[in-house]
Write an enzyme that holds these catalytic residues in place. Structure first.
Site, PDB file in Angstrom:
ATOM      1  N   ARG A  77       2.004   4.435  -1.822  1.00  0.00           N
ATOM      2  CA  ARG A  77       2.674   5.714  -1.546  1.00  0.00           C
ATOM      3  C   ARG A  77       3.848   5.980  -2.491  1.00  0.00           C
ATOM      4  NH1 ARG A  77       0.869   4.368   3.953  1.00  0.00           N
ATOM      5  NH2 ARG A  77      -0.473   6.071   4.644  1.00  0.00           N
TER       6      ARG A  77
ATOM      7  N   GLN B 257       2.080  -4.970  10.749  1.00  0.00           N
ATOM      8  CA  GLN B 257       0.609  -5.040  10.653  1.00  0.00           C
ATOM      9  C   GLN B 257       0.150  -6.498  10.594  1.00  0.00           C
ATOM     10  OE1 GLN B 257      -2.000  -2.488   8.041  1.00  0.00           O
ATOM     11  NE2 GLN B 257      -1.872  -4.226   6.660  1.00  0.00           N
TER      12      GLN B 257
ATOM     13  N   GLY C  44       0.706  -5.293  -6.530  1.00  0.00           N
ATOM     14  CA  GLY C  44       0.769  -6.060  -5.277  1.00  0.00           C
ATOM     15  C   GLY C  44      -0.628  -6.408  -4.775  1.00  0.00           C
ATOM     16  N   HIS C  45      -1.538  -5.439  -4.847  1.00  0.00           N
ATOM     17  CA  HIS C  45      -2.912  -5.711  -4.414  1.00  0.00           C
ATOM     18  C   HIS C  45      -3.585  -6.731  -5.353  1.00  0.00           C
ATOM     19  CE1 HIS C  45      -2.508  -1.499  -2.717  1.00  0.00           C
ATOM     20  NE2 HIS C  45      -2.941  -2.162  -1.669  1.00  0.00           N
TER      21      HIS C  45
ATOM     22  N   LEU D 129      -4.920   0.978  -5.927  1.00  0.00           N
ATOM     23  CA  LEU D 129      -4.327  -0.359  -6.020  1.00  0.00           C
ATOM     24  C   LEU D 129      -3.182  -0.424  -7.025  1.00  0.00           C
ATOM     25  CD1 LEU D 129      -7.576  -2.524  -5.926  1.00  0.00           C
ATOM     26  CD2 LEU D 129      -6.232  -1.587  -4.024  1.00  0.00           C
TER      27      LEU D 129
ATOM     28  N   MET E 214      -6.928  -0.141   1.122  1.00  0.00           N
ATOM     29  CA  MET E 214      -7.348   1.262   1.188  1.00  0.00           C
ATOM     30  C   MET E 214      -7.454   1.841  -0.231  1.00  0.00           C
ATOM     31  SD  MET E 214      -5.734   2.855   4.641  1.00  0.00           S
ATOM     32  CE  MET E 214      -4.135   3.209   3.966  1.00  0.00           C
TER      33      MET E 214
HETATM   34  O1  PAF Z   1      -2.774  -2.390   4.688  1.00  0.00           O
HETATM   35  C1  PAF Z   1      -3.744  -1.631   4.477  1.00  0.00           C
HETATM   36  O2  PAF Z   1      -4.025  -1.258   3.341  1.00  0.00           O
HETATM   37  C2  PAF Z   1      -4.584  -1.157   5.651  1.00  0.00           C
HETATM   38  O3  PAF Z   1      -3.805  -0.958   6.780  1.00  0.00           O
HETATM   39  C3  PAF Z   1      -5.768  -2.089   5.942  1.00  0.00           C
HETATM   40  C4  PAF Z   1      -5.319  -3.467   6.378  1.00  0.00           C
HETATM   41  C5  PAF Z   1      -6.660  -2.198   4.721  1.00  0.00           C
HETATM   42  C6  PAF Z   1      -6.609  -1.509   7.097  1.00  0.00           C
HETATM   43  O4  PAF Z   1      -7.107  -0.243   6.776  1.00  0.00           O
END
Ligand code: PAF
Length: 273
Positions: A182, A148, A32-33, A29, A26
């Protein structure tokens, strides 16, 4: 690196590719991303990262509107990490008509789902759409969002999607706080307090590893410690790691999951034990 906003252009850019590695995000970043993008690059090419703040997974009163949109900085980080394509659709491109079909995942009403009604339906729906748009061979997700990841692995299995799910370890700051977009909401004082979450999880995991099986006692202790230090606790839960169900007496592999709020910031974390 190419920045693409339209599904049709993405499809054209990826036509004929069979080893695409995909990192859905989302945006906003952090390291971690970046690690997810680097892991993706070790699995397949081209590497595609998506950046889309998905309205479907935010509830009323949540942070959809103030979720930071930092496309330029995100692209710079992804390019440095070897990403080939950033796919950043706007909401009309993603949802050209009201999304009346949706995915109803199992466990969507538990743990985070109990506190964020509709959240996992929104996540599963957008990820299924993204998978159809990108058609990756590999998809990389972090273990910090363990529920998730669990739900999305089920989605891939049960809908026979030809995608290999790659799991990445949670990246942490030196003081143990799990990296999260966050974390930027935390005040300086809250940032000092925040590592308590992982310290408590580690201590609880040590008790389980040492043979303690009073899970309710462990959950209560962690929740009380957090509450005593100003946190509002959504849940602390010991689960069977493979099923995410309440653990049975013969189980040997566990996970402790927690979600709690410090001020306006909702933090989640987990530890396997
Ligand atoms: O983990 C996230 O950033 C979101 O939940 C995802 C997997 C990109 C879906 O919007």
């Amino acid at each position: 690196m190419r920045l693409i906003h339209a599904v049709a252009e993405l499809r054209e850019a990826l036509s004929g590719q069979r080893e695409t590695a995909f990192v859905p995000t989302m945006g906003n970043l952090h390291a971690g991303h970046v690690a997810l993008a680097e892991i993706a690059a070790r699995h397949g090419r081209p590497v595609v990262a998506s950046i889309f703040v998905n309205p479907l997974q935010f509830g009323a009163g949540e942070d959809f509107n103030r979720y930071p949109r930092t496309l330029q900085a995100d692209c710079a980080q992804l390019e440095a990490a070897g990403t080939d394509i950033v796919f950043a659709p706007d909401v009309h491109e993603m949802y050209p008509e009201p999304q009346t079909f949706s995915v109803e995942p199992p466990l969507a009403g538990e743990l985070c789902g109990a506190h964020r009604p509709g959240h996992f339906q929104g996540v599963a729906t957008v990820v299924l759409k993204l998978f159809n748009m990108v058609q990756p061979r590999y998809a990389v997700f972090g273990k910090k969002d363990y529920q998730q990841l669990f739900i999305l692995k089920g989605l891939v299995r049960q809908f026979n999607l030809p995608i290999v799910m790659v799991e990445a370890e949670t990246r942490r700051a030196d003081d143990g706080l799990a990296l999260s977009s966050r974390n930027g909401y935390l005040t300086a004082g809250e940032r000092t307090e925040a590592p308590r979450l992982y310290r408590l999880l580690r201590a609880a995991a040590d008790r389980i590893i040492a043979g303690e099986r009073n899970f309710a006692g462990i959950e209560d202790h962690v929740a009380r410690e957090l509450t005593d230090h100003g946190w509002i606790v959504d849940y602390v839960s010991v689960r069977n790691r493979a099923t995410l169900l309440a653990p049975g007496t013969d189980d040997e592999r566990f996970i402790i999951l927690v979600a709690a709020r410090l001020g306006i910031t909702r933090l989640i974390d987990n530890i396997e034990c």
